[in-house]
Design a protein around this motif. Sequence first.
Motif, short mmCIF file in Angstrom:
data_model
loop_
_atom_site.label_atom_id
_atom_site.label_comp_id
_atom_site.label_asym_id
_atom_site.label_seq_id
_atom_site.Cartn_x
_atom_site.Cartn_y
_atom_site.Cartn_z
N GLN A 168 0.86 -1.19 0.00
CA GLN A 168 0.00 0.00 0.00
C GLN A 168 0.89 1.24 0.00
O GLN A 168 1.64 1.47 0.93
CB GLN A 168 -0.91 0.01 1.23
CG GLN A 168 -1.73 1.29 1.40
CD GLN A 168 -2.72 1.51 0.28
OE1 GLN A 168 -3.65 0.72 0.11
NE2 GLN A 168 -2.54 2.55 -0.52
N SER A 169 0.83 2.02 -1.07
CA SER A 169 1.64 3.24 -1.14
C SER A 169 0.99 4.33 -0.29
O SER A 169 -0.24 4.47 -0.26
CB SER A 169 1.80 3.71 -2.58
OG SER A 169 0.53 3.88 -3.21
N HIS B 236 -3.76 6.20 -6.44
CA HIS B 236 -3.46 5.95 -7.84
C HIS B 236 -2.20 5.08 -7.98
O HIS B 236 -1.41 4.98 -7.06
CB HIS B 236 -3.25 7.26 -8.61
CG HIS B 236 -4.38 8.23 -8.45
ND1 HIS B 236 -5.65 7.98 -8.92
CD2 HIS B 236 -4.43 9.44 -7.83
CE1 HIS B 236 -6.45 9.00 -8.62
NE2 HIS B 236 -5.72 9.90 -7.96
N GLY B 237 -2.05 4.47 -9.17
CA GLY B 237 -0.89 3.63 -9.44
C GLY B 237 0.18 4.40 -10.18
O GLY B 237 0.26 5.63 -10.11
N GLU C 172 2.27 -6.54 -10.04
CA GLU C 172 0.96 -6.18 -10.61
C GLU C 172 0.52 -4.86 -9.98
O GLU C 172 0.38 -4.75 -8.77
CB GLU C 172 -0.07 -7.27 -10.33
CG GLU C 172 -1.44 -6.94 -10.90
CD GLU C 172 -2.48 -8.02 -10.61
OE1 GLU C 172 -3.63 -7.86 -11.04
OE2 GLU C 172 -2.11 -9.02 -9.96
N ASP C 173 0.32 -3.86 -10.83
CA ASP C 173 -0.15 -2.54 -10.40
C ASP C 173 -1.67 -2.53 -10.48
O ASP C 173 -2.24 -2.62 -11.57
CB ASP C 173 0.46 -1.46 -11.30
CG ASP C 173 0.10 -0.05 -10.84
OD1 ASP C 173 -0.77 0.11 -9.97
OD2 ASP C 173 0.71 0.91 -11.37
N HIS C 174 -2.34 -2.42 -9.35
CA HIS C 174 -3.81 -2.44 -9.33
C HIS C 174 -4.41 -1.08 -9.64
O HIS C 174 -5.64 -0.93 -9.61
CB HIS C 174 -4.29 -2.93 -7.96
CG HIS C 174 -3.80 -4.31 -7.60
ND1 HIS C 174 -4.16 -5.43 -8.30
CD2 HIS C 174 -2.93 -4.73 -6.63
CE1 HIS C 174 -3.58 -6.50 -7.78
NE2 HIS C 174 -2.81 -6.09 -6.77
N ARG C 175 -3.55 -0.06 -9.88
CA ARG C 175 -3.97 1.29 -10.27
C ARG C 175 -4.77 2.01 -9.20
O ARG C 175 -5.44 3.00 -9.48
CB ARG C 175 -4.79 1.26 -11.58
CG ARG C 175 -4.20 0.42 -12.70
CD ARG C 175 -2.77 0.77 -13.03
NE ARG C 175 -2.61 2.15 -13.48
CZ ARG C 175 -1.45 2.69 -13.80
NH1 ARG C 175 -0.33 1.96 -13.69
NH2 ARG C 175 -1.37 3.93 -14.20
N ASP C 176 -4.73 1.51 -7.97
CA ASP C 176 -5.44 2.18 -6.87
C ASP C 176 -4.48 2.48 -5.71
O ASP C 176 -4.92 2.70 -4.58
CB ASP C 176 -6.60 1.32 -6.37
CG ASP C 176 -6.15 -0.05 -5.88
OD1 ASP C 176 -4.93 -0.34 -5.94
OD2 ASP C 176 -7.01 -0.84 -5.43
N GLY C 177 -3.19 2.49 -6.00
CA GLY C 177 -2.20 2.73 -4.96
C GLY C 177 -1.70 1.46 -4.31
O GLY C 177 -0.84 1.51 -3.44
N THR C 178 -2.26 0.30 -4.71
CA THR C 178 -1.80 -0.98 -4.16
C THR C 178 -1.14 -1.80 -5.26
O THR C 178 -1.45 -1.65 -6.45
CB THR C 178 -2.96 -1.78 -3.55
OG1 THR C 178 -3.90 -2.14 -4.59
CG2 THR C 178 -3.68 -0.97 -2.49
N TYR C 179 -0.23 -2.66 -4.81
CA TYR C 179 0.54 -3.49 -5.74
C TYR C 179 0.69 -4.89 -5.15
O TYR C 179 0.66 -5.06 -3.93
CB TYR C 179 1.94 -2.90 -5.97
CG TYR C 179 1.93 -1.48 -6.46
CD1 TYR C 179 2.08 -1.19 -7.81
CD2 TYR C 179 1.75 -0.41 -5.57
CE1 TYR C 179 2.06 0.12 -8.27
CE2 TYR C 179 1.73 0.90 -6.02
CZ TYR C 179 1.88 1.16 -7.36
OH TYR C 179 1.86 2.45 -7.81
#
Length: 627
Positions: free
Chosen positions: A286-287, A297-298, A321-328
Motif C-alpha cells: 500500500q503506497s 493511484h498507481g 501487478e499494479d492495481h492502479r489504486d495505490g496498491t501493488y
Amino acid sequence: MFQCPICERNTSIPVGGASVLPQDLHLGFEVEVAGYMSKMVNNSEVCCDECVDGCNGLAEVFCCICRQFLCKLCRDHHSSSRRFSKHIIVLLDQEGARQLHTTMKPRDHYCSQPNHGNNNLNFYSTHKTHTVKEISTVAKTHQIEITGALEDAREEKTLLSELEAISLSKTTALTLQKEQFEKMVGDIGHYTDMASHILQTHTDHEIVALGGLIPTELQATLERVQTISLTPNQHSNITVSVQTDDLIPELSKFGNLSEFNLSPSSSTWTSTSVAKVGTRYDVKIQSKSSKGEEYPHGGVEVKGEMRFKTHNGAVVYGEVEDHRDGTYTITLTPQTAGPHQLLITMDGQHVQNSPNDLDVRPKRDYRILCNAQQVIQCNEPRCVAIHDNGDIYVGSGDGCIYVFDQTGQLKNTIGSRGRGDGQFSFPSGISIKGDVLYVADSGNHRVQKLTSSGKFLHKFGQQASGQGQFNRPWSVIIDSNNKLIVSDYRNHTIQIFNDNGGWLLTIDGHGSGNHSFQYPCGLALDPLGNIHVATWGSNTIKVFTKEGVYVRMNGDPNHPNGIAIDDEGYSLVSECWGHCLFIYDPEGNKIHTVGNLKYPRGTALDPRDGSVFIANYGAGTVLKYCV
C-alpha cells in the motif's frame, strides 16, 4: 599635437592632458590590445574577471568580445549561454595573443571632448569610419538589445533553477548510495588484501590462527552488501506544482488532479514470514504519503527481490501487478530453502521494514507421517492448539486447560471444572492469538475469553437456539479480521461474532440442499479465508465463504470431528470412529492416512514449522508428528 591614424587629421591635446581625449581613438584601442597581449604571454597567473570576489579562479581563456579573462567554469557557462555562444574565445598563449588583432574590434564610445559644450553627448561615432548617429537612436537600439538579453537571461535562470532543484534531489539520493557502495568496496578490499597478504607471508600456524577470522568478517560484509539495492537510487518522476486556479478545472476534464507527496519509507507491505520452495509467495503493498495517507493511484515503479543469504546466493525477482489504486502485488517463487532477505522498493527507495528476513522452507510431504516424534500424557484431551511461541494448549475432559512447553513439560493449568468465570465444562475447542485465548466451553453453552496465562476477560452465550446462543458449542477459531467463528453442535449452525462476542452472522445448516449439515464440529480457514466445517452428522467437510455462501464439499470421512489446514491448503481431518487422521490435498483428494490412533478428537498445526499435533482422546495422549 596628436594625429588620427585613420584620417591623418592633427588634433591638439586639450587642457587636462591625454585623459580627456576621445576614448575611441585608434591609439587607445592599440594600447588596450597590447595590455591584454602582455598578460597572455608573460606566463604570470591571471585571475578570472567573471568570478566573484574571493574565488580566485585562474583564467585559462580570453573572450575577445567581452574583453574578459575567464576560468574553465566561467568559460563553460559563457559558451553554453545563447547570448555569448558566438563570442570568440582564445587561449592564453602566443597564438592567442596574435589572434587579438584580427578578432578584437574597437569599443564604441561617446565623444567626450570638453570644447563641444553642452552638445557633447548628442552624437555617437566610431572614429575609424567617422560615422555619426543621433545618440537617442543608438540608445533605443541598445535598449531593445538589452531588453531581449534580459528576457533570455530570466528565462534561462528560471529553467536552470528548476533543473538545479531536480538535480539536487537526485544528487542527494545518489550521493548517499555512492557512499554506501564506496564503504562496502573499501571493506571488501580491506579483507581481500589482508587475506592475500596472510597467504603470501604468514606461516602455517599463523594461517590456522587467523584463517577463521577472515572468512567470518568477509561473509558478514558480503551479507551487508546484499541489503543494498543495486538500482540507482533516484526518482524517475518529476513533481510540478500548478499555481493557476483557472487551469485546474480544464485539467479535471481529463481525470483526477491531486497533490500528493509519495513516501516509500511510509508505504507498508504485508506478507507471511515463511515461504516454501516452488510455491507462489505474494507481497501486498500500500503506497502512502509521509503523513500516512493512502495514495489512491498507481504508476509508481515497484520492485521486489528475494535473496538467499550467502555471498553468492541466488536472487529471485518478483513480478509486479499494479492495481492502479495505490496498491501493488509482488509475486515471487523461491527456488532454494534457507534464510533469505526480502527487499521491496518504490521509485528506487526501500519501503517500510525493507529489507526483511524471510525463512524459505522445503515443501511439506505429509506422506512421510507415520510414527509420532513426541508423546505428551494428558487426561482426556478433547482439543489442542499451538501458540506462536510453541506452547501447547490442551482442553481436557476434567474441565482444565493444560499448557505444555515445547519439550512436553507441564507449564501451567488454566481453570477447573465448574460454571464460574474461568471455569469449564468439557472444553472442546481452543483458539489462541497473541495474548488472547478463546475457549468453546461446550458443557456451559458459552465461549470464554481469557489471557494466554488464564486471566478471565469476557464471556458470551447461553443455552438456547437464537442469535448469539448455543447448544454445545464445539469449536472456535479466529480469522484475519479478529472475527470469531463458532460451530454450534446441537443447533446445527455456524455463528460469527466480533472479538467481544457481538453477533454478526449465522450459517444455518438446516434443510436438505448442499449447504445443509448436521452436528458441526471442527473448524478451519483455508488460505483464501473460506470456512471448512467438519460435520459429524453429514460425514463430510462443508466449505463456505466468510459471508456464509456455500462453496463445495471436500472428502468423505466417517464422522469427522477435527480439522486443520496449512498455508498451502492441505487439510488434516481427524476421524474419531475410524481411529485415524486423513490428509487431503488442496483439490480435496485424499493423499495419506495416519492410523493407529484411538478416538482422535482434534488436530492442530504448529505455526512455526508446520508440525502436526493430534488430541488422541482414547489413549490419553497428545501426539506430535514432524513434517
